[in-house]
Design a protein around this motif. Sequence first.
Motif, short mmCIF file in Angstrom:
data_model
loop_
_atom_site.label_atom_id
_atom_site.label_comp_id
_atom_site.label_asym_id
_atom_site.label_seq_id
_atom_site.Cartn_x
_atom_site.Cartn_y
_atom_site.Cartn_z
N ASP A 143 -3.47 10.94 12.40
CA ASP A 143 -3.05 10.93 13.80
C ASP A 143 -3.71 12.11 14.50
OD1 ASP A 143 -1.63 10.40 16.15
OD2 ASP A 143 0.01 11.71 15.56
N THR A 144 -4.46 11.86 15.53
CA THR A 144 -5.11 12.98 16.23
C THR A 144 -4.48 13.18 17.60
OG1 THR A 144 -6.77 11.60 17.28
CG2 THR A 144 -7.29 12.43 15.09
N ALA A 145 -4.80 14.31 18.21
CA ALA A 145 -4.25 14.62 19.53
C ALA A 145 -4.84 13.68 20.57
CB ALA A 145 -4.55 16.06 19.91
N GLY A 146 -4.07 13.39 21.61
CA GLY A 146 -4.60 12.61 22.71
C GLY A 146 -5.62 13.45 23.46
N ARG A 147 -6.67 12.82 23.90
CA ARG A 147 -7.70 13.57 24.62
C ARG A 147 -8.31 12.69 25.69
NH1 ARG A 147 -9.86 15.76 19.85
NH2 ARG A 147 -8.05 14.87 18.83
N LEU A 148 -8.81 13.34 26.74
CA LEU A 148 -9.46 12.61 27.82
C LEU A 148 -10.93 12.42 27.48
CD1 LEU A 148 -7.94 14.63 30.77
CD2 LEU A 148 -7.50 12.22 30.31
N GLY A 149 -11.48 11.30 27.94
CA GLY A 149 -12.88 11.03 27.69
C GLY A 149 -13.78 12.10 28.27
N VAL A 150 -13.33 12.75 29.35
CA VAL A 150 -14.18 13.71 30.02
C VAL A 150 -14.05 15.12 29.43
CG1 VAL A 150 -14.26 12.52 32.22
CG2 VAL A 150 -12.39 14.10 31.75
N ASP A 151 -13.15 15.27 28.44
CA ASP A 151 -12.95 16.60 27.88
C ASP A 151 -13.93 16.82 26.72
OD1 ASP A 151 -12.08 18.90 26.64
OD2 ASP A 151 -9.99 18.54 27.19
N HIS A 170 0.86 -1.18 0.00
CA HIS A 170 0.00 0.00 0.00
C HIS A 170 0.90 1.23 0.00
CE1 HIS A 170 -3.84 -2.00 0.60
NE2 HIS A 170 -3.23 -2.81 1.43
N THR A 171 0.30 2.38 -0.32
CA THR A 171 1.07 3.62 -0.24
C THR A 171 0.41 4.53 0.78
OG1 THR A 171 -0.23 4.37 -2.12
CG2 THR A 171 2.01 3.60 -2.57
N PRO A 172 0.77 4.35 2.05
CA PRO A 172 0.10 5.13 3.10
C PRO A 172 0.61 6.57 3.18
CG PRO A 172 1.65 3.58 4.06
CD PRO A 172 1.75 3.41 2.59
N LEU A 173 -0.29 7.43 3.64
CA LEU A 173 0.05 8.83 3.90
C LEU A 173 -0.29 9.11 5.35
CD1 LEU A 173 0.72 11.76 2.84
CD2 LEU A 173 -1.75 12.03 2.53
N LEU A 174 0.70 9.62 6.10
CA LEU A 174 0.44 9.97 7.50
C LEU A 174 0.01 11.42 7.58
CD1 LEU A 174 3.46 8.21 9.28
CD2 LEU A 174 1.05 7.60 9.43
N VAL A 175 -1.03 11.68 8.33
CA VAL A 175 -1.53 13.05 8.44
C VAL A 175 -1.36 13.55 9.87
CG1 VAL A 175 -3.55 14.53 8.20
CG2 VAL A 175 -3.21 12.60 6.63
N ALA A 176 -0.66 14.66 10.02
CA ALA A 176 -0.39 15.21 11.34
C ALA A 176 -1.53 16.10 11.80
CB ALA A 176 0.92 15.99 11.32
N ALA A 177 -2.51 15.50 12.43
CA ALA A 177 -3.64 16.28 12.93
C ALA A 177 -3.57 16.43 14.46
CB ALA A 177 -4.96 15.65 12.51
N ASP A 178 -2.44 16.05 15.06
CA ASP A 178 -2.24 16.36 16.47
C ASP A 178 -1.48 17.68 16.53
OD1 ASP A 178 -1.58 16.68 19.08
OD2 ASP A 178 -0.58 14.75 19.34
N LEU A 179 -2.23 18.75 16.67
CA LEU A 179 -1.61 20.07 16.70
C LEU A 179 -1.54 20.59 18.13
CD1 LEU A 179 -3.46 21.47 13.57
CD2 LEU A 179 -1.29 20.26 13.68
N GLN A 180 -1.79 19.69 19.09
CA GLN A 180 -1.91 20.07 20.49
C GLN A 180 -0.59 19.90 21.23
OE1 GLN A 180 -5.07 20.94 21.23
NE2 GLN A 180 -4.54 21.65 23.28
N ARG A 181 -0.13 18.68 21.28
CA ARG A 181 1.05 18.35 22.07
C ARG A 181 2.29 18.97 21.42
NH1 ARG A 181 4.45 13.64 22.15
NH2 ARG A 181 3.17 12.78 20.50
#
Lengths: 521, 291
Positions: free
Chosen positions: A194-202, A131-142
């Motif tokens: 890839d998304t930012a880590g988040r808490l369930g309560v947030d 496959h030809t995967p593309l990684l997307v940087a959608a974690d703009l938080q950390r």
Amino acid sequence: MATFGNLSDRLAETFKNLRGKGKLSVADVDGTIREIRRALLEADVALSVVKDFTHNVRERALGDEVNRALNPAQQVVQIVNDELVAILGGEARRIQFAKKPPTVIMLAGLQGAGKTTLAGKLALWLAKDNHTPLLVAADLQRPNAVTQLQVVAEQAGVAVYAPEPGNGVGNPVRVAKDSIKYATDKQYDVVIVDTAGRLGVDAELMKQAGDIRRAVDPDEVLFVIDAMIGQDAVATARAFQEGVDFTAVVLTKLDGDARGGAALSVASVTGRPIIFASTGEGLGDFEPFYPDRMASRILDMGDILTLIEQAQEAFDEDEARAVAEKFATETFTLEDFLKQMQQMRNMGSIKKMMGMLPGAGAMKQQLENFDEGEIVRTEAIIQSMTIAERRNSKLLNGSRRLRIARGSGMTVTDVNQLVNRFEQAAKMMKTVAKGGMPNMPGMPPMPGAGFGGRPKPQQQKKKGSKSGNPAKRAAENAALAAGVKPQAAGGGSGFGLGAGKTKDGGPSEEELAALQKMLGR
Amino acid sequence: MAQRTPWSLTGALRGMFQKQTIDDDTWDDLETALITADFGPDISEAVVAEMRANVAKYHTEDPKDLQRMLRESLEERLSRLDPTLHLSERPAVVLVVGVNGVGKTTTIGKFAKFLHTHGRSVLVGAADTFRAAAVEQLATWAERAGAEIVKPQQQGQDPASVAFQTVARAIETGTEIVIIDTAGRLQTKGGLMDELTKIRRVIEKQAPIAEVLLVLDATTGQNGLAQAEAFIEHAGVTGLVLTKLDGSAKGGFVLAVQEKTGIPIKLVGQGEGIGDLTGFTPHVFAAQLVG
């Protein structure tokens, strides 16, 4: 967690008083259920899941479906294992690719679950699969999550889409959305967001995750969860299910020693399958998830089920019963002894068998010292005897013994030792079979490890009270055979050939206990 | 998840404390609440037994009394050890260790800020040379906290040498407090754990280590104890940091860790903001937990 014994040990303990019973009573089952409950809680399985689970196991254990060929402890272990595998899902599911590329895979999870690392692993795995995967940087938080993803992408040799610098700058929803168009244009067939880590309560960040999901319309949403997570797994999994409605679960950090009860909790509470497991820091440490292996890990059981199956196959019930009769009628001969030993050998290599036992890792050293040759040599001696000699050991005079020694390639001393031990043990068995308490006549002092008392009394008790249930009795007799065999292997004990093998040669008490346990105690 | 639920057992215990009298359900509810908070079966059972005994002893039937006794019992268990950080050496070297993804780097950022606002000069050492972009992540935090940073001179440099250079720089410049970041490692990786021992040894050649802080993630379950034991053995941990308490996890396992290992909890992290780090106060912790 070596602090707590494993489940099979505890079950053995619980069932200590159960020998002779053919069927489980309600009280017996409840005692066992308590132990299972503890084991599951110690493995961090969520309490609500534990409650449902133990309820199901209880019902089944008291039902009629239990396998009569197994002893009660084994029956329960088998039920528990069945239920675990059922919850974890039988066959591992694979990633579902979109009919029309690109396939979009979104990753979501708590902070520190290992999403960014996993993105790299998944990309590498897909790339290997053409496959030809593309990684997307959608974690703009950390801070520097974008940089981390870029480095990971470089290591995996895949492309990365990172239009925003991160560290709180940029809109992740837009980045995710644009990435799809970018992938289509550049003909990447898999997009991993890839998304930012988040808490369930947030609530705010959960809403953002939901927005990303709607923006990219992913084919798979993978919920990344740390195998070390505790009771909070349920709350978190529910929150993520509501927030992003993930389609499958990935378990990370399975290379640690966490028992990973979270896997069970998440699978049970959300009904979503676990499809991958991440097992190390290298990008290649990534594999499809195997529910059955996880089941054993949660219970800390080793490969006990395989062992049970093998034991079931190897022990011929009729044969075992015949042997039991012989004990009672005093006609136990060297021939019978040989047969028992061959039966044992049918089960496969003793070392391999022991290796399958839970907790066997700790006794690797002893396993190394366990000489299977002893059994072979004992066998050779018996096989060098004539049928008449095997049936009546009194016939064995000096010249016969010399012939046997030559025939088997052993010395007369070895033959003498074997015969002596056989006679003493046969005498003891007779006493026991008649219901008397033997004073352990022939048992020479055990070298090193020794029988420290525990396994021996067990053996006696068993022989003393024969079960009315044929299957149960067969299991008992099988165990009896097992009780004889390790002695044969042990240096200078039982039927064994003590000569030249007195240092660390014998199986330790641990080994014996383990063997006996699996053989029907 | 419409509402941000507070970090506390309150929700789980509410029904129980609102009842008129203490009955059998109360005990089940209490055990459930404690187990759900990751206290583990052993401590949960012990606490329930203690509460049962107390209730019998004082002949009370009022759940309010039970609530107070529970709070006091937890507080007493938590305050058996001294949670003070000892940073009187100059330079005071603080080594931060833990498994992957528990929040070591974030904690260092917050800790550096905390010290900086108290007028201490801080130098951080980026000895996590393994994980991608860990150095950059720490640099961002150091910048926010107003701390100096020592970075590895080349990719994949030996972490012990980075630690050594950091301490050397601190001695040279007269910096008061040195905080060294290490790569996350699972406690089962023998080689990586030995690396920690080496880092320790190398630092001690120049200055005594004031504190070794083990960062534990509140969402961790019973494995937290195994983590603590391994890190104590290899890194000589002197204090625990409990992070991610802003989530729904209660981190009850730290009580077991504290009791079984005798290492006190010293810091508590409650968010991604730079100010979200506080010292550990048993009284506040127990009060928040029980409500």
